[in-house]
Design a protein around this motif. Structure first.
Motif, PDB file in Angstrom:
ATOM      1  N   THR A 125       0.853  -1.180   0.000  1.00 11.13           N
ATOM      2  CA  THR A 125       0.000   0.000   0.000  1.00 11.13           C
ATOM      3  C   THR A 125       0.889   1.230   0.000  1.00 11.13           C
ATOM      4  O   THR A 125       2.069   1.160   0.346  1.00 11.13           O
ATOM      5  CB  THR A 125      -0.919   0.013   1.237  1.00 11.13           C
ATOM      6  N   GLY A 126       0.308   2.351  -0.421  1.00  9.03           N
ATOM      7  CA  GLY A 126       1.007   3.608  -0.259  1.00  9.03           C
ATOM      8  C   GLY A 126       0.914   4.049   1.190  1.00  9.03           C
ATOM      9  O   GLY A 126       0.369   3.346   2.043  1.00  9.03           O
ATOM     10  N   PHE A 127       1.429   5.227   1.477  1.00 15.37           N
ATOM     11  CA  PHE A 127       1.399   5.704   2.846  1.00 15.37           C
ATOM     12  C   PHE A 127      -0.043   5.740   3.362  1.00 15.37           C
ATOM     13  O   PHE A 127      -0.933   6.254   2.708  1.00 15.37           O
ATOM     14  CB  PHE A 127       2.009   7.099   2.945  1.00 15.37           C
TER      15      PHE A 127
ATOM     16  N   HIS B 112     -19.091  15.369  -8.848  1.00 16.73           N
ATOM     17  CA  HIS B 112     -18.173  14.636  -9.722  1.00 16.73           C
ATOM     18  C   HIS B 112     -16.719  14.814  -9.274  1.00 16.73           C
ATOM     19  O   HIS B 112     -15.795  14.640 -10.063  1.00 16.73           O
ATOM     20  CB  HIS B 112     -18.331  15.106 -11.168  1.00 16.73           C
ATOM     21  N   SER B 113     -16.543  15.166  -8.004  1.00 21.75           N
ATOM     22  CA  SER B 113     -15.189  15.404  -7.507  1.00 21.75           C
ATOM     23  C   SER B 113     -14.444  14.095  -7.312  1.00 21.75           C
ATOM     24  O   SER B 113     -15.037  13.016  -7.214  1.00 21.75           O
ATOM     25  CB  SER B 113     -15.245  16.181  -6.189  1.00 21.75           C
ATOM     26  N   LEU B 114     -13.140  14.195  -7.228  1.00 16.00           N
ATOM     27  CA  LEU B 114     -12.278  13.035  -7.009  1.00 16.00           C
ATOM     28  C   LEU B 114     -11.452  13.276  -5.757  1.00 16.00           C
ATOM     29  O   LEU B 114     -10.883  14.353  -5.569  1.00 16.00           O
ATOM     30  CB  LEU B 114     -11.349  12.828  -8.212  1.00 16.00           C
ATOM     31  N   HIS B 115     -11.421  12.283  -4.889  1.00 15.20           N
ATOM     32  CA  HIS B 115     -10.609  12.364  -3.677  1.00 15.20           C
ATOM     33  C   HIS B 115     -10.132  10.962  -3.341  1.00 15.20           C
ATOM     34  O   HIS B 115     -10.500   9.984  -4.007  1.00 15.20           O
ATOM     35  CB  HIS B 115     -11.394  12.988  -2.528  1.00 15.20           C
ATOM     36  N   TRP B 116      -9.311  10.835  -2.310  1.00 15.77           N
ATOM     37  CA  TRP B 116      -8.671   9.549  -2.047  1.00 15.77           C
ATOM     38  C   TRP B 116      -9.669   8.447  -1.739  1.00 15.77           C
ATOM     39  O   TRP B 116      -9.394   7.270  -1.959  1.00 15.77           O
ATOM     40  CB  TRP B 116      -7.648   9.677  -0.921  1.00 15.77           C
TER      41      TRP B 116
ATOM     42  N   ALA C 258      -1.494   3.511  -7.141  1.00 15.86           N
ATOM     43  CA  ALA C 258      -0.691   4.420  -7.954  1.00 15.86           C
ATOM     44  C   ALA C 258      -1.420   5.728  -8.206  1.00 15.86           C
ATOM     45  O   ALA C 258      -0.788   6.775  -8.403  1.00 15.86           O
ATOM     46  CB  ALA C 258      -0.320   3.752  -9.279  1.00 15.86           C
ATOM     47  N   VAL C 259      -2.739   5.687  -8.223  1.00 12.84           N
ATOM     48  CA  VAL C 259      -3.523   6.909  -8.414  1.00 12.84           C
ATOM     49  C   VAL C 259      -3.205   7.918  -7.316  1.00 12.84           C
ATOM     50  O   VAL C 259      -3.064   9.120  -7.560  1.00 12.84           O
ATOM     51  CB  VAL C 259      -5.035   6.589  -8.423  1.00 12.84           C
ATOM     52  N   ILE C 260      -3.082   7.431  -6.091  1.00 12.11           N
ATOM     53  CA  ILE C 260      -2.882   8.310  -4.931  1.00 12.11           C
ATOM     54  C   ILE C 260      -1.419   8.726  -4.850  1.00 12.11           C
ATOM     55  O   ILE C 260      -0.552   7.916  -4.537  1.00 12.11           O
ATOM     56  CB  ILE C 260      -3.280   7.586  -3.624  1.00 12.11           C
ATOM     57  N   ASP C 261      -1.126   9.989  -5.153  1.00 16.46           N
ATOM     58  CA  ASP C 261       0.256  10.437  -5.009  1.00 16.46           C
ATOM     59  C   ASP C 261       0.602  10.569  -3.524  1.00 16.46           C
ATOM     60  O   ASP C 261      -0.260  10.439  -2.648  1.00 16.46           O
ATOM     61  CB  ASP C 261       0.492  11.754  -5.758  1.00 16.46           C
ATOM     62  N   ASP C 262       1.859  10.834  -3.239  1.00 15.99           N
ATOM     63  CA  ASP C 262       2.310  10.785  -1.855  1.00 15.99           C
ATOM     64  C   ASP C 262       1.696  11.876  -0.979  1.00 15.99           C
ATOM     65  O   ASP C 262       1.481  11.664   0.221  1.00 15.99           O
ATOM     66  CB  ASP C 262       3.839  10.873  -1.802  1.00 15.99           C
ATOM     67  N   ILE C 263       1.414  13.023  -1.552  1.00 18.96           N
ATOM     68  CA  ILE C 263       0.785  14.085  -0.772  1.00 18.96           C
ATOM     69  C   ILE C 263      -0.628  13.673  -0.380  1.00 18.96           C
ATOM     70  O   ILE C 263      -1.044  13.821   0.779  1.00 18.96           O
ATOM     71  CB  ILE C 263       0.760  15.402  -1.560  1.00 18.96           C
ATOM     72  N   GLN C 264      -1.360  13.119  -1.342  1.00 15.89           N
ATOM     73  CA  GLN C 264      -2.713  12.653  -1.038  1.00 15.89           C
ATOM     74  C   GLN C 264      -2.679  11.451  -0.095  1.00 15.89           C
ATOM     75  O   GLN C 264      -3.581  11.269   0.727  1.00 15.89           O
ATOM     76  CB  GLN C 264      -3.438  12.291  -2.333  1.00 15.89           C
ATOM     77  N   ALA C 265      -1.655  10.616  -0.202  1.00 12.72           N
ATOM     78  CA  ALA C 265      -1.526   9.465   0.689  1.00 12.72           C
ATOM     79  C   ALA C 265      -1.299   9.922   2.136  1.00 12.72           C
ATOM     80  O   ALA C 265      -1.860   9.351   3.073  1.00 12.72           O
ATOM     81  CB  ALA C 265      -0.387   8.568   0.226  1.00 12.72           C
ATOM     82  N   LEU C 266      -0.477  10.945   2.314  1.00 11.28           N
ATOM     83  CA  LEU C 266      -0.269  11.484   3.654  1.00 11.28           C
ATOM     84  C   LEU C 266      -1.552  12.103   4.202  1.00 11.28           C
ATOM     85  O   LEU C 266      -1.871  11.972   5.388  1.00 11.28           O
ATOM     86  CB  LEU C 266       0.850  12.526   3.637  1.00 11.28           C
ATOM     87  N   TYR C 267      -2.286  12.771   3.318  1.00  7.35           N
ATOM     88  CA  TYR C 267      -3.572  13.338   3.740  1.00  7.35           C
ATOM     89  C   TYR C 267      -4.542  12.229   4.122  1.00  7.35           C
ATOM     90  O   TYR C 267      -5.295  12.349   5.095  1.00  7.35           O
ATOM     91  CB  TYR C 267      -4.159  14.194   2.615  1.00  7.35           C
TER      92      TYR C 267
END
Length: 655
Positions: free
Chosen positions: A118-120, A211-215, A229-238
């Motif tokens: 998993t990502g962060f 129609h928004s996109l979030h983690w 992979a969709v979730i970049d590291d900034i979004q993963a930390l969030y």
């Protein structure tokens, strides 16, 4: 230069910064997929990869906007208000810090994904509570930390210089208009575009929330790897921060006293009007099913996953010890079993306290040090006449383990400093010496219950496998062709083999030495090592539960049983306690028809497994299936988590 001209020049610089960061995020996503492409599912196509990249682009609009907002406020607006050009250097500093952060996070994400698939996520908060010196050693030795830091530093420097050069290039001058209304229309258009741009980025490529996109809704493909992979590291930390906040506040279940009473009524099957939550856990034993054992051993094998015990992996011969015990007439194996959580501390807290994982970390929570929980193991087995010991192959300071188990009623705690050990690593002693010390401790007739936590099957994997007799070539020959040269995989499999052999040898030795003994063999968690990069949910998450010893017969636990760590205490009590013995447990005994187990992210029934909050399920062989009881499974999980959360966070009283 007018304020408007300064504003126009600065927003162009902001746009440069935004596009640079957005491009970098997309390139890092592509690099992530490229480096870890072996984790792609066999069914995934180029179309799935492109979808992942597209959704990743959308969600990274938000991440790129984070630093751009700083630039817009502190550079563009301040420069415009004070009519100065002295703040342009600040934009370079902001951008350079953000670039360096992204590059360092990317370098950390690769080994993190390899370890946890998993990502962060919220698991990173556990790092702050771990043994920092041991963790640092593992990072340096096993994950080549100095090389990663050097690589990240060089790449960051190059990219920061590139950004500096791009921002040094000229911008376009503000267009000039002859008429006032033209100037007004142009300025209104610019401000409107900026506002729409903010909304567009805030909603991840949409102008409406619908129609928004979030983690939480970014899983765009059927491939777990591509969805991560969709979730970049900034979004993963969030994401990690958001989940942690929800857990701390009980927001996932909206827990209040009324909810707790409702959940308690659901679990007990009657109205719950008591003022103390412990009444919801009260049960009475149906009567002993086996003779009362003189000694009970609960063995938690580090990273002791279930898949090596399955027939489909028998050619590896890395689990022959426990499989030999399972085949005995006085042993029973419960395959539908999952851990309490993703980490070892969650397994320990479940066995010690009897409560499920809600990420509150009872080992650090003040409530755990007031008195033992009613559901705790030690006080209840003391009533049955046992002396309660905890044995750990590592340091007593790890995760405050010694203080926690003693506060929860254990009579003794023994760590690596309490017995002789000739080899090990920063996490503790080799399992051989741990088990030798336990075996040597039985010098009188006192009935005991011993919880044992091993450490050897853990990075940095330092056992001398060749010296121990591990045949690497034989195991490699049994692997799929693409995995035979994977030295890291072979090292991990070798350490599983070592743990299996040491546990089995100890169990058989103690059974011979103390025939009236009962053994519970399980793992603390799985999800660390699999041969397949895309394992089934069962292979990835399930752990074994083997009960062996005095009085055990194959039918003593029904075949249609399922559970997790919180079901071990009630199962043991129902096996040995006299009829009418009062006890407390969150989970049901496996002997009394427990048909569901759950961990931090999966549930399991006797014939299916699925992810919590997901609609899909799988048979144990990975075949997709539809489950008609999905709502009741989720309600049971919500209820148990709610009661655990309240007891740990709020205490006994329900008000």
């Amino acid at each position: 230069m007018s304020r408007w001209e300064i504003f126009i020049k600065n927003i162009q610089q902001d746009l440069k910064l935004y596009l640079f960061i957005l491009t970098l995020l997309c390139l890092l996503r592509m690099a992530f997929i490229g480096v870890l492409h072996s984790y792609l599912g066999a069914q995934s196509t180029i179309a799935d990869v492109l979808i992942s990249l597209f959704y990743g682009l959308r969600i990274s609009l938000k991440s790129a906007a984070v630093i751009t907002l700083f630039s817009f406020v502190f550079c563009t607006l301040f420069s415009t208000i004070f009519r100065t050009g002295k703040l342009k250097r600040l934009r370079v500093i902001f951008g350079s810090i953000y670039i360096s952060l992204l590059i360092f996070l990317f370098h950390a994400r690769i080994p993190f994904y390899r370890e946890f698939h998993t990502g962060f996520n919220q698991m990173i908060f556990n790092t702050l509570r771990d043994d920092i010196s041991a963790l640092s050693y593992t990072l340096v030795v096993d994950y080549y930390l100095p090389f990663l830091v050097l690589s990240a530093g060089i790449i960051s420097y190059i990219l920061c210089r590139l950004l500096q050069r791009i921002l040094a290039r000229d911008t376009y001058a503000a267009p000039q208009f002859a008429q006032n209304y033209q100037r007004l229309l142009f300025r209104v258009a610019i401000v409107t575009c900026i506002a729409l741009f903010m909304v567009f980025t805030r909603f991840g490529g949409s102008l409406t929330y619908a129609h928004s996109l979030h983690w939480e809704n970014a899983a765009a493909t059927g491939d777990d790897f591509l969805n991560e992979a969709v979730i970049d590291d900034i979004q993963a930390l969030y994401r990690a921060y958001s989940i942690q906040e929800r857990v701390q506040e009980g927001a996932d279940l909206r827990i209040d006293a009324a909810k707790v009473r409702g959940y308690a009524a659901y679990l007990t099957g009657s109205n719950f009007t008591a003022n103390e939550i412990d009444h919801a856990f009260a049960k009475q034993a149906q009567g002993a099913k086996i003779p009362k054992p003189k000694h009970i051993f609960i063995i938690l094998g580090e990273s002791f996953a279930q898949w090596p015990l399955l027939d489909s992996y028998s050619s590896l011969h890395i689990a022959d010890g426990i499989k030999g015990i399972m085949a005995r007439p006085d042993a029973v194996h419960i395959p539908a079993f999952v851990p309490n959580g993703a980490f070892t501390p969650m397994a320990v807290t479940a066995i010690v306290s009897g409560l499920s994982d809600v990420s509150l970390y009872p080992n650090y929570h003040p409530e755990s040090y007031k008195e033992p929980y009613a559901t705790a193991l030690a006080p209840q087995f003391k009533k049955l006449g046992y002396k309660i010991n905890f044995w750990y192959g590592g340091a007593s300071s790890w995760e405050r383990i010694k203080a926690f188990v003693l506060a929860q009623g254990f009579d003794n705690f023994y760590g690596v400093s309490d017995f002789h050990s000739e080899s090990g690593n920063v996490w503790g002693s080799d399992d051989r010496y741990l088990f030798d010390a336990i075996a040597a401790s039985f010098t009188d007739d006192t009935p005991t219950l011993d919880v044992i936590l091993t450490v050897s099957n853990h990075a940095p994997y330092t056992i001398d496998l060749a010296k121990e007799g591990f045949d690497e070539n034989k195991v490699a020959a049994a692997l799929p062709a693409e995995a035979r040269d994977d030295k890291d995989l072979l090292k991990r499999l070798g350490h599983y083999w070592y743990t299996d052999r040491q546990i089995a040898a100890f169990v058989l030795k103690m059974r011979e030495k103390e025939p009236e003994s009962l053994f519970v063999i399980t793992g603390d968690h799985a999800d660390r090592t699999n041969i397949s990069k895309t394992p089934t949910l069962f292979d990835r998450y399930s752990i074994p539960l083997v009960v062996y010893g005095t009085g055990i017969q194959k039918g003593v636990i029904p075949a249609a049983a399922a559970g997790s760590h919180i079901n071990i205490i009630p199962t043991l009590i129902e096996l040995i306690a006299p009829q009418g013995f009062g006890y407390y447990s969150l989970g049901d005994s496996l002997t009394r028809g427990s048909s569901i187990g759950f961990s931090h992210n999966v549930w399991i029934t006797p014939d299916a497994i699925g992810k919590i909050q997901a609609q899909d399920a799988e048979d144990f062989d990975g075949t997709a299936r539809t489950l008609g009881t999905r709502d009741s499974i989720q309600q049971t999980i919500d209820a148990m988590r709610a009661l655990s959360w309240w007891r740990i966070e709020k205490g006994k009283i329900v008000k």
